[in-house]
Design a protein around this motif. Structure first.
Motif, PDB file in Angstrom:
ATOM      1  N   ASN A 235       0.810  -1.217   0.000  1.00 55.40           N
ATOM      2  CA  ASN A 235       0.000   0.000   0.000  1.00 55.40           C
ATOM      3  C   ASN A 235       0.845   1.271   0.000  1.00 55.40           C
ATOM      4  O   ASN A 235       0.360   2.350   0.288  1.00 55.40           O
ATOM      5  CB  ASN A 235      -0.947   0.000   1.213  1.00 55.40           C
ATOM      6  CG  ASN A 235      -0.195  -0.208   2.521  1.00 55.40           C
ATOM      7  OD1 ASN A 235       1.029  -0.163   2.562  1.00 55.40           O
ATOM      8  ND2 ASN A 235      -0.935  -0.447   3.584  1.00 55.40           N
ATOM      9  N   GLY A 236       2.124   1.127  -0.356  1.00 58.64           N
ATOM     10  CA  GLY A 236       3.008   2.281  -0.441  1.00 58.64           C
ATOM     11  C   GLY A 236       2.869   2.982  -1.775  1.00 58.64           C
ATOM     12  O   GLY A 236       1.974   2.665  -2.575  1.00 58.64           O
ATOM     13  N   PRO A 237       3.747   3.933  -2.047  1.00 55.52           N
ATOM     14  CA  PRO A 237       3.706   4.636  -3.334  1.00 55.52           C
ATOM     15  C   PRO A 237       3.780   3.648  -4.491  1.00 55.52           C
ATOM     16  O   PRO A 237       4.608   2.740  -4.496  1.00 55.52           O
ATOM     17  CB  PRO A 237       4.954   5.534  -3.287  1.00 55.52           C
ATOM     18  CG  PRO A 237       5.289   5.667  -1.838  1.00 55.52           C
ATOM     19  CD  PRO A 237       4.848   4.384  -1.187  1.00 55.52           C
TER      20      PRO A 237
ATOM     21  N   ALA B  67      11.218   5.343  -1.337  1.00 51.84           N
ATOM     22  CA  ALA B  67      11.035   5.936  -2.669  1.00 51.84           C
ATOM     23  C   ALA B  67      12.070   7.020  -2.973  1.00 51.84           C
ATOM     24  O   ALA B  67      12.309   7.338  -4.136  1.00 51.84           O
ATOM     25  CB  ALA B  67       9.624   6.514  -2.787  1.00 51.84           C
ATOM     26  N   ASN B  68      12.702   7.579  -1.952  1.00 53.51           N
ATOM     27  CA  ASN B  68      13.694   8.638  -2.154  1.00 53.51           C
ATOM     28  C   ASN B  68      15.129   8.147  -2.056  1.00 53.51           C
ATOM     29  O   ASN B  68      16.060   8.947  -2.160  1.00 53.51           O
ATOM     30  CB  ASN B  68      13.470   9.761  -1.128  1.00 53.51           C
ATOM     31  CG  ASN B  68      12.086  10.366  -1.274  1.00 53.51           C
ATOM     32  OD1 ASN B  68      11.643  10.647  -2.377  1.00 53.51           O
ATOM     33  ND2 ASN B  68      11.396  10.526  -0.164  1.00 53.51           N
TER      34      ASN B  68
ATOM     35  N   ALA C 156      18.646   6.285  -3.058  1.00 53.15           N
ATOM     36  CA  ALA C 156      19.408   5.971  -4.273  1.00 53.15           C
ATOM     37  C   ALA C 156      19.511   4.455  -4.436  1.00 53.15           C
ATOM     38  O   ALA C 156      19.342   3.926  -5.531  1.00 53.15           O
ATOM     39  CB  ALA C 156      20.803   6.590  -4.189  1.00 53.15           C
ATOM     40  N   CYS C 157      19.795   3.745  -3.356  1.00 52.54           N
ATOM     41  CA  CYS C 157      19.855   2.282  -3.367  1.00 52.54           C
ATOM     42  C   CYS C 157      18.623   1.757  -2.637  1.00 52.54           C
ATOM     43  O   CYS C 157      18.257   2.271  -1.583  1.00 52.54           O
ATOM     44  CB  CYS C 157      21.127   1.790  -2.681  1.00 52.54           C
ATOM     45  SG  CYS C 157      22.654   2.348  -3.466  1.00 52.54           S
ATOM     46  N   TYR C 158      17.988   0.744  -3.179  1.00 47.66           N
ATOM     47  CA  TYR C 158      16.735   0.260  -2.608  1.00 47.66           C
ATOM     48  C   TYR C 158      16.460  -1.166  -3.072  1.00 47.66           C
ATOM     49  O   TYR C 158      17.067  -1.677  -4.016  1.00 47.66           O
ATOM     50  CB  TYR C 158      15.563   1.155  -3.041  1.00 47.66           C
ATOM     51  CG  TYR C 158      15.447   1.278  -4.549  1.00 47.66           C
ATOM     52  CD1 TYR C 158      14.853   0.284  -5.314  1.00 47.66           C
ATOM     53  CD2 TYR C 158      15.966   2.393  -5.217  1.00 47.66           C
ATOM     54  CE1 TYR C 158      14.771   0.387  -6.693  1.00 47.66           C
ATOM     55  CE2 TYR C 158      15.890   2.504  -6.589  1.00 47.66           C
ATOM     56  CZ  TYR C 158      15.288   1.484  -7.330  1.00 47.66           C
ATOM     57  OH  TYR C 158      15.220   1.585  -8.689  1.00 47.66           O
ATOM     58  N   VAL C 159      15.501  -1.794  -2.392  1.00 49.99           N
ATOM     59  CA  VAL C 159      14.909  -3.062  -2.814  1.00 49.99           C
ATOM     60  C   VAL C 159      13.428  -2.942  -2.518  1.00 49.99           C
ATOM     61  O   VAL C 159      13.043  -2.608  -1.397  1.00 49.99           O
ATOM     62  CB  VAL C 159      15.492  -4.275  -2.045  1.00 49.99           C
ATOM     63  CG1 VAL C 159      14.782  -5.563  -2.465  1.00 49.99           C
ATOM     64  CG2 VAL C 159      16.988  -4.403  -2.267  1.00 49.99           C
ATOM     65  N   TYR C 160      12.598  -3.198  -3.518  1.00 52.12           N
ATOM     66  CA  TYR C 160      11.158  -3.211  -3.250  1.00 52.12           C
ATOM     67  C   TYR C 160      10.482  -4.366  -3.970  1.00 52.12           C
ATOM     68  O   TYR C 160      10.995  -4.908  -4.947  1.00 52.12           O
ATOM     69  CB  TYR C 160      10.501  -1.883  -3.589  1.00 52.12           C
ATOM     70  CG  TYR C 160      10.456  -1.496  -5.052  1.00 52.12           C
ATOM     71  CD1 TYR C 160       9.509  -2.057  -5.917  1.00 52.12           C
ATOM     72  CD2 TYR C 160      11.326  -0.543  -5.567  1.00 52.12           C
ATOM     73  CE1 TYR C 160       9.452  -1.685  -7.257  1.00 52.12           C
ATOM     74  CE2 TYR C 160      11.272  -0.163  -6.885  1.00 52.12           C
ATOM     75  CZ  TYR C 160      10.338  -0.743  -7.736  1.00 52.12           C
ATOM     76  OH  TYR C 160      10.288  -0.369  -9.055  1.00 52.12           O
ATOM     77  N   ALA C 161       9.337  -4.756  -3.428  1.00 53.35           N
ATOM     78  CA  ALA C 161       8.496  -5.785  -4.033  1.00 53.35           C
ATOM     79  C   ALA C 161       7.207  -5.114  -4.471  1.00 53.35           C
ATOM     80  O   ALA C 161       6.753  -4.147  -3.861  1.00 53.35           O
ATOM     81  CB  ALA C 161       8.219  -6.902  -3.038  1.00 53.35           C
ATOM     82  N   GLU C 162       6.616  -5.642  -5.539  1.00 52.25           N
ATOM     83  CA  GLU C 162       5.372  -5.088  -6.066  1.00 52.25           C
ATOM     84  C   GLU C 162       4.589  -6.172  -6.787  1.00 52.25           C
ATOM     85  O   GLU C 162       5.073  -7.301  -6.943  1.00 52.25           O
ATOM     86  CB  GLU C 162       5.679  -3.930  -7.031  1.00 52.25           C
ATOM     87  CG  GLU C 162       6.448  -4.364  -8.261  1.00 52.25           C
ATOM     88  CD  GLU C 162       6.777  -3.230  -9.216  1.00 52.25           C
ATOM     89  OE1 GLU C 162       6.315  -2.098  -8.997  1.00 52.25           O
ATOM     90  OE2 GLU C 162       7.508  -3.494 -10.188  1.00 52.25           O
TER      91      GLU C 162
END
Length: 199
Positions: free
Chosen positions: A44-46, A56-57, A59-65
């Motif tokens: 339920n995030g951006p 979301a801001n 530079a390095c990240y890991v996300y699931a969608e």
């Protein structure tokens, strides 16, 4: 969800010969209903993302969608798409590698009083990156099953709360006890005892 509501209300209507009713009921839940639960409670995030590392801001990240739920034999399989930039943030940029992969985890549904829970998380498919898997494994095996948990009594009370406008009767659920949860074909079948009231 509309099919579930219609079936639930039809089943309840058949039981309305007394003001207090205690009886066994069977409720079928679709894979799409579980998918919507995951989207509402976890993704339920951006842009429908769940950030495992960073945000979301970053530079390095890991996300699931994009969670997708199917039933396979006696298990519920959840596939999520993951994207990552792994490395070191330098002046607002991530110096490292970008990865994109689909990962699968399967679960066995479990009746927990009035809730639908999940156990025996088994990761069926991971990425080829050990670094990414280090972050994905806890998410798939612990966080995702915990967030899929669904309180069936709360859901049924929400549905019955609109019964006066749809049926002319005020229906309420006094108690619910789930006895078993089984995957049967295209549905998760809940067998339960329920006590209902009609005004």
């Amino acid at each position: 969800m509309h099919r579930l509501v219609a079936r639930l209300l039809f089943s309840v209507a058949l039981l309305f010969s007394a003001s207090h009713i205690a009886n066994a009921i069977e409720v079928k839940v679709s894979a799409q209903a579980l998918e919507r639960t995951l989207q509402a409670q976890l993704f339920n995030g951006p842009q429908g993302r769940y950030y495992i590392h960073g945000d979301a801001n970053s530079a390095c990240y890991v996300y699931a969608e994009s969670p997708h739920v199917i039933f396979v034999q006696d298990r519920i399989v959840v596939r999520v798409h993951s994207k990552s930039k792994l490395g070191t943030a330098v002046h607002g940029a991530c110096i490292g590698v970008s990865l994109s992969t689909n990962t699968d985890v399967s679960l066995i549904p479990e009746a927990q009083e009035e809730s639908v829970g999940f156990r025996d998380a088994r990761i069926e498919r991971l990425s080829e990156s050990k670094e990414l898997n280090f972050l994905l494994v806890p998410f798939l095996s612990r966080k995702l099953p915990a967030q899929m948990k669904l309180n069936a009594a709360v859901l049924m009370r929400q549905l019955l709360g609109r019964s006066t406008e749809t049926t002319g009767y005020a229906l309420s659920l006094n108690s619910l006890k789930l006895h078993s949860l089984l995957v049967e074909g295209e549905s998760l079948v809940m067998d339960a005892d329920a006590t209902l009231k009609v005004d």
